[in-house]
Each structure stands twice: as structure tokens, then as C-alpha cells.
Motif scaffolding. Structure first.
Motif, PDB file in Angstrom:
ATOM      1  N   LEU A 382      31.684  44.428  75.630  1.00 33.64           N
ATOM      2  CA  LEU A 382      32.931  45.116  75.958  1.00 33.64           C
ATOM      3  C   LEU A 382      34.014  44.109  76.340  1.00 33.64           C
ATOM      4  O   LEU A 382      35.181  44.242  75.945  1.00 33.64           O
ATOM      5  N   ALA A 383      33.632  43.087  77.100  1.00 33.57           N
ATOM      6  CA  ALA A 383      34.596  42.069  77.526  1.00 33.57           C
ATOM      7  C   ALA A 383      35.100  41.239  76.358  1.00 33.57           C
ATOM      8  O   ALA A 383      36.220  40.718  76.395  1.00 33.57           O
ATOM      9  N   THR A 384      34.293  41.111  75.311  1.00 34.50           N
ATOM     10  CA  THR A 384      34.761  40.425  74.102  1.00 34.50           C
ATOM     11  C   THR A 384      35.887  41.214  73.445  1.00 34.50           C
ATOM     12  O   THR A 384      36.834  40.629  72.914  1.00 34.50           O
ATOM     13  N   CYS A 385      35.793  42.535  73.511  1.00 36.16           N
ATOM     14  CA  CYS A 385      36.842  43.387  72.941  1.00 36.16           C
ATOM     15  C   CYS A 385      38.033  43.498  73.882  1.00 36.16           C
ATOM     16  O   CYS A 385      39.188  43.377  73.453  1.00 36.16           O
ATOM     17  N   ILE A 386      37.764  43.756  75.157  1.00 33.75           N
ATOM     18  CA  ILE A 386      38.808  43.945  76.167  1.00 33.75           C
ATOM     19  C   ILE A 386      38.458  43.060  77.354  1.00 33.75           C
ATOM     20  O   ILE A 386      37.560  43.389  78.142  1.00 33.75           O
ATOM     21  N   PRO A 387      39.098  41.902  77.508  1.00 34.79           N
ATOM     22  CA  PRO A 387      38.699  40.904  78.511  1.00 34.79           C
ATOM     23  C   PRO A 387      38.615  41.423  79.942  1.00 34.79           C
ATOM     24  O   PRO A 387      37.844  40.896  80.746  1.00 34.79           O
ATOM     25  N   ALA A 388      39.362  42.470  80.291  1.00 34.88           N
ATOM     26  CA  ALA A 388      39.351  42.969  81.671  1.00 34.88           C
ATOM     27  C   ALA A 388      37.972  43.453  82.110  1.00 34.88           C
ATOM     28  O   ALA A 388      37.683  43.506  83.307  1.00 34.88           O
ATOM     29  N   PHE A 389      37.105  43.804  81.168  1.00 32.32           N
ATOM     30  CA  PHE A 389      35.751  44.229  81.535  1.00 32.32           C
ATOM     31  C   PHE A 389      34.954  43.094  82.174  1.00 32.32           C
ATOM     32  O   PHE A 389      33.988  43.334  82.900  1.00 32.32           O
ATOM     33  N   ARG A 390      35.368  41.857  81.915  1.00 30.57           N
ATOM     34  CA  ARG A 390      34.602  40.714  82.412  1.00 30.57           C
ATOM     35  C   ARG A 390      34.616  40.659  83.940  1.00 30.57           C
ATOM     36  O   ARG A 390      33.622  40.276  84.576  1.00 30.57           O
ATOM     37  N   GLU A 391      35.720  41.057  84.557  1.00 33.76           N
ATOM     38  CA  GLU A 391      35.856  40.959  86.007  1.00 33.76           C
ATOM     39  C   GLU A 391      35.459  42.240  86.726  1.00 33.76           C
ATOM     40  O   GLU A 391      35.424  42.266  87.956  1.00 33.76           O
ATOM     41  N   ALA A 392      35.152  43.296  86.003  1.00 32.72           N
ATOM     42  CA  ALA A 392      34.790  44.563  86.638  1.00 32.72           C
ATOM     43  C   ALA A 392      33.305  44.561  87.016  1.00 32.72           C
ATOM     44  O   ALA A 392      32.505  43.832  86.433  1.00 32.72           O
ATOM     45  N   LYS A 393      32.965  45.397  87.977  1.00 33.32           N
ATOM     46  CA  LYS A 393      31.587  45.501  88.450  1.00 33.32           C
ATOM     47  C   LYS A 393      31.005  46.849  88.041  1.00 33.32           C
ATOM     48  O   LYS A 393      31.652  47.894  88.220  1.00 33.32           O
ATOM     49  N   VAL A 394      29.799  46.825  87.495  1.00 33.75           N
ATOM     50  CA  VAL A 394      29.114  48.067  87.143  1.00 33.75           C
ATOM     51  C   VAL A 394      28.509  48.659  88.411  1.00 33.75           C
ATOM     52  O   VAL A 394      27.683  48.024  89.070  1.00 33.75           O
TER      53      VAL A 394
END
Length: 503
Positions: A382-394
Motif C-alpha cells: 500500500l505504501a508503494t502506491c500511496i507513501p502515507a501508508f508507510r507512517e501509519a500504524k495498523v
């Protein structure tokens, strides 16, 4: 039919779109219908349920495309309002955003496939590659959904078909292969060319608006199937869950007289099977009555594809440009989609964080992985598509593994697909893998074949009014003319149009 009752008893096996459709119409016509579902909820693969924490999950997100005329008519008849407005979609690769699709019905109408070709916004794919698809139009004209066309094109893989017609390697990799991975759930070298042409024509090429799609504003189980089942039960249908069919009871007159579920037997004047390939094969494996017939033994040759449905809850809001997204290039054999459920599902509109569904098709290599690793892999992609997912926490997650969940239309599989009419006089088939000349696909096809099976029952007993099935929209005039010319030429000689794929 039993002597003490003039009302035919019908047993329907499987409570998905096909089974519910057949049950609904026959019950409306006064038949005594018992609907048997092996699972705990009606709905089959699209039944939604709650996690232990009360969060909604389902076995993948299912779209409702512009050509789904029969399903849209049903929903209107039921008085339901389950769908979003028409939505736009896009495609991502590891390189980023690749394609954006408009709402095609809002654009000036052009003859097919010009509208699809001109209005689809490719970010990187050169025009010369897109033009390489033009020779493929011959195959689109030649494949008219007839039995002859299916048998002709089913002999070759989709990958071979595109190669033979000169589709560029890049166009195949960046456009056609992704469509196959999320439409037929397998890579092109494992897909029947006939199925590929049928699917692509129905969803994309037949008419400009066909790729337009709406989504359920919650799980299909909650929004459609549960109120539908309540309506069925009010009409008098018996809907029984946790009833796994193991055999048929047949008499010396070539008719089924009952359905066996373990130690229970349900009397029947006719039987409609409305289960998927895997479910049908399980029934055949335990049923001496079905094993005695060639067409059911042949159905054991059919395959099915694994699906992985992952739902993730993130701790913060993430800007997802469009609500539905397809992804390709992350794996050579697996396609996947992801959805912004804050935008699509009523339940999550006020969610403080972001809720995403990611569905993986042909997910063989992902099924054995532990949940924690799956969550990590999905967040990475997901972060590869939309970088903001990289900093979010599941903060919560659900991973649903669906082994052999959807039909695999492999090369050569058409000969093993079952027709609606079987060698038993009063046993009928329905489902999205059953042969029909209607021309629809996926959920719409399942529902239509359920109505077709109900109509076969009505023809048999001469009791009730047949369901009015809305046909697919007619081919556009230039396609009709092209097909007539092609059919005429074929009738004269095959010398001009050889079966290029024959050895």
C-alpha cells in the motif's frame, strides 16, 4: 410430485446469488422451496459477518458494474438502496499511478471501443503500444459467445491469443494482464482465451459505460442478502444453514426424489444446484448418484483459485485519491485490489482513522503466511502506491483465507463446465461457472442462471410464470455488421479465416 400435495417441492442447494435468485422466483410462484446452505450464513462467498470485536468483514469486495441490469432490477424490487454512486478507479504498479478511469457514461458517447480507448487516462503507456490492440478487434468480433466460439477459443491461452494478434509486450503487461488477474483471477498463461474475450467484452468493450461500477455501502450480506432472505421467509421459503449436501436420492425413472444432508433427507420433486465449483466437487465426491453420471465426473477436472481478503484499520486519516484501485506488477502471478472503505461503507465514514480492504487473487503463495506477516506485506505494498501508508500504524486487522474460492477458467475447461440441464430429468444447475448464452459474468451471471434454473422448473411442472430475464444490451450496429460479415465468411470457407491456434 407427492400424491398428497399438488405443490411441487423444490430443493435449492447453495444460498449465493444463484440459489437465492431461484428460490425467490419459485417461492413467488407458489412453489414449496427449501434452500440449503452449507455455511453458517446465507450468501456464500459474499456473506459478511462481524469479528469478535464487532467490526464488519467479508470475503472480498464485490463491484456491481453498469451491465448488471438484472441485479439492479432485483434491488429496486426489494426496495433497497445499498449502492454508492458511480465511482472512478485507478491502477497502480510499483512505479506508481499508471491509469485513471473516468465515469464513462458521463463522457460523450462514442462507438465501442473508441470511448474506452480515448477516455482511459494512461500515465505512462505510449500510444504506439495502445494501438497494437487494434488487430485484437477481429477476435472480439469472432467471439460471439456461441458454443462454437467457446470451443474454438478455449483451446488457447489468453497470453497466446494476445501474442498471436500482435498486442505489444508492454500493453499486455500493463493493461491486459492486470485485467485478467483481477477479472479471471489468474495470469494470462493460465486463462482460457475464450473466457478472457467473454470477460473483457462484457465488462469493458461492448459499450462505453460498461466499466462504470458502484459498490455496496456495507457488506453485501448486510445490505442485500439479509433483507432478501427475510423477504423469502415471509413468502414461505425455508432457508436452512449449516446443511452440507452429501448425496441425491434417485429413483428408477431417472429422477431425483430427495437430497441427503448427513443423516437428514429433504424430499424433492426437483433439485437446483447453485454452488461454486469447489462446493460442487465436494458434493460429487460424496455422492454415488452424481458419480454415476459422466458430466458430473467430468466436472472434477475443473479448477479454482485461492483468494486472500485483508482488512486493515489504521490510526490516522490517509488521503486515498480514488475509492477503488487495482494493482499489478507486484507479483507475476497475483493481482490485487484495494478499497477506501471510509469512502465506500457507511459504517466507516466517521471512523477517526483509515479502513482499507485489500483483496489478493491467485493468492496461493500468500495463503500459508501468518497474519502478522500478511499485514506487514500489505502495508508495504500500500505504501508503494500511496507513501502515507508507510507512517501509519495498523491498530486492527482481519485476514480471511479463501481456498479454491473462485472458478479458474483454464484453457480447455469449457468442455467440463456443466449446462443448466443435466442427465437427471429434474436436476438443474446454476452458478457463475455454468454454461449460459446470456453473456453476463460474475455475480450477474450467477443471479441470471438462478432465474434460468427456476424457469426450467416452471417449464417442467407447467406451474407459475417464468422470470423475465433482462438480456445484455445488444451489440452496437457496427459490431453487429462485423459479426454478420465474419459469420458469412466463415460459412463460405475456413480458408480465409483459419483456426490459427490448431497444431
Amino acid at each position: 410430485m407427492s400424491a398428497e400435495s399438488s405443490t411441487p417441492k423444490i430443493v435449492v442447494v447453495g444460498a449465493g446469488w444463484a440459489g437465492l435468485g431461484a428460490t425467490y422466483h419459485l417461492t413467488q410462484q407458489g412453489y414449496d422451496v427449501t434452500l440449503l446452505e452449507a455455511g453458517p450464513y446465507p450468501g456464500g462467498l459474499v456473506a459478511g459477518w462481524k469479528t469478535a470485536g464487532g467490526r464488519s468483514v467479508e470475503a472480498g469486495i464485490h463491484g456491481f458494474w453498469y451491465p448488471y441490469k438484472n441485479i439492479f432490477s432485483l434491488v429496486k424490487e426489494l426496495g433497497l438502496d445499498p449502492f454508492t454512486p458511480w465511482t472512478r478507479s485507478c491502477q497502480y504498479s510499483p512505479a506508481g499511478l499508471e491509469v485513471e478511469s473516468p465515469i464513462f457514461q458521463d463522457e460523450p458517447r462514442l462507438p465501442t471501443p473508441l470511448g474506452t480507448f480515448l477516455y482511459t487516462r494512461f500515465k505512462r503507456l505510449p500510444l504506439v503500444d495502445r494501438l497494437s490492440a487494434l488487430p485484437l478487434l477481429y477476435a472480439v468480433l469472432d467471439f460471439d459467445n456461441s458454443d462454437e466460439a467457446w470451443r474454438r477459443y478455449d483451446r488457447v491461452t489468453a497470453r497466446e491469443l494476445f501474442k498471436q494478434f500482435g498486442v505489444s509486450a508492454r500493453l499486455y503487461r500493463d493493461a491486459f494482464e492486470p485485467m485478467l488477474l483481477v477479472g479471471l483471477f489468474a495470469p494470462g498463461e493460465q486463462c482460457s482465451a475464450a473466457a478472457a474475450l467473454g470477460m473483457l467484452y462484457y465488462f469493458i468493450l461492448a459499450h462505453q459505460p460498461d466499466f462504470d461500477v458502484v459498490w455496496c455501502r456495507g457488506t453485501v450480506g448486510e445490505k442485500i442478502f439479509r433483507p432478501w432472505v427475510e423477504r423469502l421467509e415471509k413468502l414461505g421459503a425455508k432457508v436452512l444453514t449449516n446443511q452440507r449436501v452429501t448425496d441425491l436420492i434417485v429413483d428408477s425413472k431417472n429422477q431425483a426424489t430427495g437430497v441427503v444432508c448427513g443423516d437428514k433427507t429433504f424430499d424433492a420433486d426437483a433439485v437446483i444446484f447453485a454452488v461454486g465449483v469447489t462446493g460442487m466437487q465436494k458434493i460429487i465426491s460424496s455422492s454415488p448418484a452424481l458419480q454415476s453420471r459422466q458430466e458430473f465426473r467430468d466436472a472434477m477436472n475443473l479448477g479454482a483459485v485461492d483468494v486472500l481478503a485483508v482488512r486493515l484499520w489504521f490510526d490516522k486519516k490517509i488521503d486515498i485519491p480514488l475509492p477503488s484501485n487495482a494493482c499489478f506488477g507486484f507479483s507475476s502471478t497475483t493481482g490485487w485490489t484495494f478499497f477506501d472503505l471510509n469512502a465506500l461503507h457507511d459504517e466507516f465514514r466517521a471512523e477517526p482513522g483509515t479502513v482499507v480492504e485489500a483483496d489478493f487473487y491467485h493468492a496461493n503463495q500468500l495463503i500459508p503466511i501468518k497474519d502478522e506477516e500478511i499485514v506487514s506485506l500489505v502495508q508495504r505494498d500500500l505504501a508503494t502506491c500511496i507513501p502515507a501508508f508507510r507512517e501509519a500504524k495498523v491498530i486492527d486487522s482481519s485476514a480471511i483465507r479463501l481456498s479454491r474460492a473462485v472458478t479458474h477458467f483454464a484453457p480447455g475447461s469449457y468442455q467440463y463446465l456443466l449446462p443448466a440441464v443435466t442427465s437427471y430429468d429434474n436436476v438443474f444447475m446454476s452458478g457463475d461457472w455454468v454454461v449460459t448464452r446470456h453473456g453476463s459474468w460474475s455475480q450477474e451471471k450467477a443471479y441470471v442462471t438462478g432465474l434460468e434454473a427456476a424457469n426450467l422448473v416452471i417449464s417442467r411442472f407447467g406451474f407459475g410464470k417464468k422470470a423475465a430475464i433482462i438480456p445484455v444490451e445488444a451489440d452496437e450496429p457496427h459490431i453487429q455488421i462485423g459479426r454478420k460479415i465474419n459469420q458469412f465468411t466463415r460459412s463460405l470457407t475456413k480458408t480465409f479465416i483459419p483456426d490459427f491456434w490448431l497444431p
